[in-house]
Scaffold this motif. Structure first.
Motif, short mmCIF file in Angstrom:
data_model
loop_
_atom_site.label_atom_id
_atom_site.label_comp_id
_atom_site.label_asym_id
_atom_site.label_seq_id
_atom_site.Cartn_x
_atom_site.Cartn_y
_atom_site.Cartn_z
N PRO A 78 -3.92 14.02 -0.33
CA PRO A 78 -4.80 15.05 -0.91
C PRO A 78 -5.08 16.23 0.01
O PRO A 78 -5.27 17.35 -0.48
CB PRO A 78 -6.09 14.27 -1.22
CG PRO A 78 -6.00 13.01 -0.41
CD PRO A 78 -4.56 12.71 -0.22
N LEU A 102 -3.16 7.61 0.58
CA LEU A 102 -2.80 7.98 -0.80
C LEU A 102 -1.29 8.06 -0.99
O LEU A 102 -0.76 7.71 -2.03
CB LEU A 102 -3.47 9.31 -1.16
CG LEU A 102 -4.90 9.25 -1.71
CD1 LEU A 102 -4.91 8.52 -3.06
CD2 LEU A 102 -5.89 8.56 -0.80
N LYS A 103 -0.60 8.49 0.07
CA LYS A 103 0.88 8.62 -0.05
C LYS A 103 1.53 7.25 -0.15
O LYS A 103 2.31 6.98 -1.06
CB LYS A 103 1.43 9.33 1.20
CG LYS A 103 1.81 10.77 0.95
CD LYS A 103 2.54 11.37 2.12
CE LYS A 103 4.02 11.25 1.92
NZ LYS A 103 4.84 12.03 2.82
N ASN A 152 1.48 5.88 -3.79
CA ASN A 152 2.75 6.56 -4.12
C ASN A 152 2.57 8.01 -4.57
O ASN A 152 3.32 8.48 -5.43
CB ASN A 152 3.51 5.77 -5.20
CG ASN A 152 4.74 5.13 -4.62
OD1 ASN A 152 5.02 5.26 -3.43
ND2 ASN A 152 5.50 4.44 -5.45
N HIS A 153 1.57 8.70 -4.04
CA HIS A 153 1.45 10.13 -4.34
C HIS A 153 2.49 10.88 -3.51
O HIS A 153 2.70 10.53 -2.35
CB HIS A 153 0.04 10.64 -3.99
CG HIS A 153 -1.02 10.15 -4.93
ND1 HIS A 153 -2.24 10.77 -5.06
CD2 HIS A 153 -1.04 9.11 -5.79
CE1 HIS A 153 -2.97 10.13 -5.96
NE2 HIS A 153 -2.26 9.11 -6.42
#
Ligand code: 3HC
Length: 303
Positions: free
Chosen positions: A246, A236-237, A241-242
């Motif tokens: 989570p 997700l990172k 691009n979070h």
């Protein structure tokens, strides 16, 4: 036409990460005197230590002068009870996500605050209409003008963690919230330097009705062995691009808070898509509440 917030003095209940953050943006950006209350003197001490650290960081970065920092610090005062908040124009309750606690505080606020003061809750998921009903207080006829006045002045003002950094405030209008109270809460959030969205009073509102199933699905991925903790977060990172994966985000919010919100969503909708994962339940049972407790999906050594 924009409405003035008219908040000359603010009350904050709870000196945890959210309450402290709300006090910070109110004193620094809205430049409003703040009275803060917490049942734990240790929490107040920790809160003020963090407040001083945030101010010192902003001074070091050139975001404010030493004088401005001192003025902001002087605006915030701890008080030992809600009774000492009689003169505030709005009080924001920012205690843990537990309905009996919030409802008893709202009942106390409606007793001690002036009848025109706004009763705001930083709840992440619990119905503002339901919390407002508690503000009526025991022994008051629900059809009386006291009852309707209490419900009209209750509003949800949902800040995000870390409050000094996150740009959003989500406002929640309860079934009986008066439009003027909503407008004043909006004006106050803007004075705190925030952008504002509005949500209807549904479980989790917009923000957590979307965020919590996402976090829960990530926990279920881990539980089912679909991927490792690090790979779930990395996906997700780096893939989306979070700023945080989570599982890191769940630790950051607090696993107890995530579980409380997920239970409100599940109980409030009876929709199985909101059922909290068993792994989350067990971790909270074990006292692994995330970053604040030193252990969640990751370990956080204290030093
Ligand atoms: N308090 C105050 N300021 C903080 C902070 C904190 N706890 N943590 C970081 N900051 C500041 C830093 O000082 C820095 O400021 P600067 O730009 O003036 O130098 C800036 O934030 C960036 O910090 P860092 O460079 O140290 O670290 P990152 O770039 O990794 O950012 C983060 C940290 C802002 C926390 C980022 O990782 C992020 O945005 N994470 C996602 C947070 C998020 O999603 N929050 C919402 C949670 S859901 C919620 O609150 C709702 C509830 O109902 C559950």
């Amino acid at each position: 036409m924009s409405v003035a917030h008219g908040i000359k003095r603010l009350g904050v209940l709870g000196a945890g990460q959210m309450g402290l953050g709300i006090a910070f943006v109110s004193a620094v950006h809205a430049r409003v005197p703040v009275l803060i209350n917490d049942h734990s003197p240790d929490q107040i001490k920790r809160g003020f230590a963090l407040f001083d650290k945030l101010l010192a960081k902003d001074v070091a970065k050139g975001k404010m002068t030493q004088t401005e920092a001192k003025e902001a610090r002087d605006r915030v005062q701890a008080v030992e009870s809600i009774a000492k908040m009689r003169d505030v124009d709005m009080c924001v309750e920012a205690v843990s996500e537990h309905f009996p606690l919030k409802s008893s505080l709202f009942s106390s606020l409606s007793t001690h605050l002036r009848p025109d003061a706004i009763l705001a809750s930083n709840t992440s998921s619990i119905s503002i209409t339901k919390i407002a009903a508690a503000a009526v207080g025991e022994g008051v006829d629900a059809k009386s003008s006291v009852a309707s006045k209490s419900a009209e002045r209750a509003v949800g003002i949902h800040f995000f963690n870390p409050v000094p950094v996150m740009k959003l405030v989500e406002l929640i209008s309860g079934l009986q919230t008066s439009p003027n109270v909503l407008d004043r809460a909006r004006a106050f959030a803007i004075a705190c330097g925030k952008e504002v969205t509005t949500s209807k009073d549904v479980p989790g509102f917009v923000s957590n009705a979307l965020l919590m199933p996402f976090i829960n699905e990530a926990i279920m991925c881990l539980e089912k062995g679909i991927a490792s903790r690090d790979d779930i977060d990395k996906t997700l990172k780096l893939g989306m691009n979070h700023p945080m994966g989570p599982l890191t985000l769940a630790d950051f919010i607090g696993l107890d808070t995530c579980l409380a919100i997920q239970r409100t969503l599940y109980e409030g909708t009876s929709d199985s898509k909101y059922r909290p994962s068993i792994l989350l339940e067990r971790m909270v049972d074990a006292g692994w509440h995330g970053k604040k407790s030193g252990r969640g999906f990751y370990e956080y050594p204290t030093s």
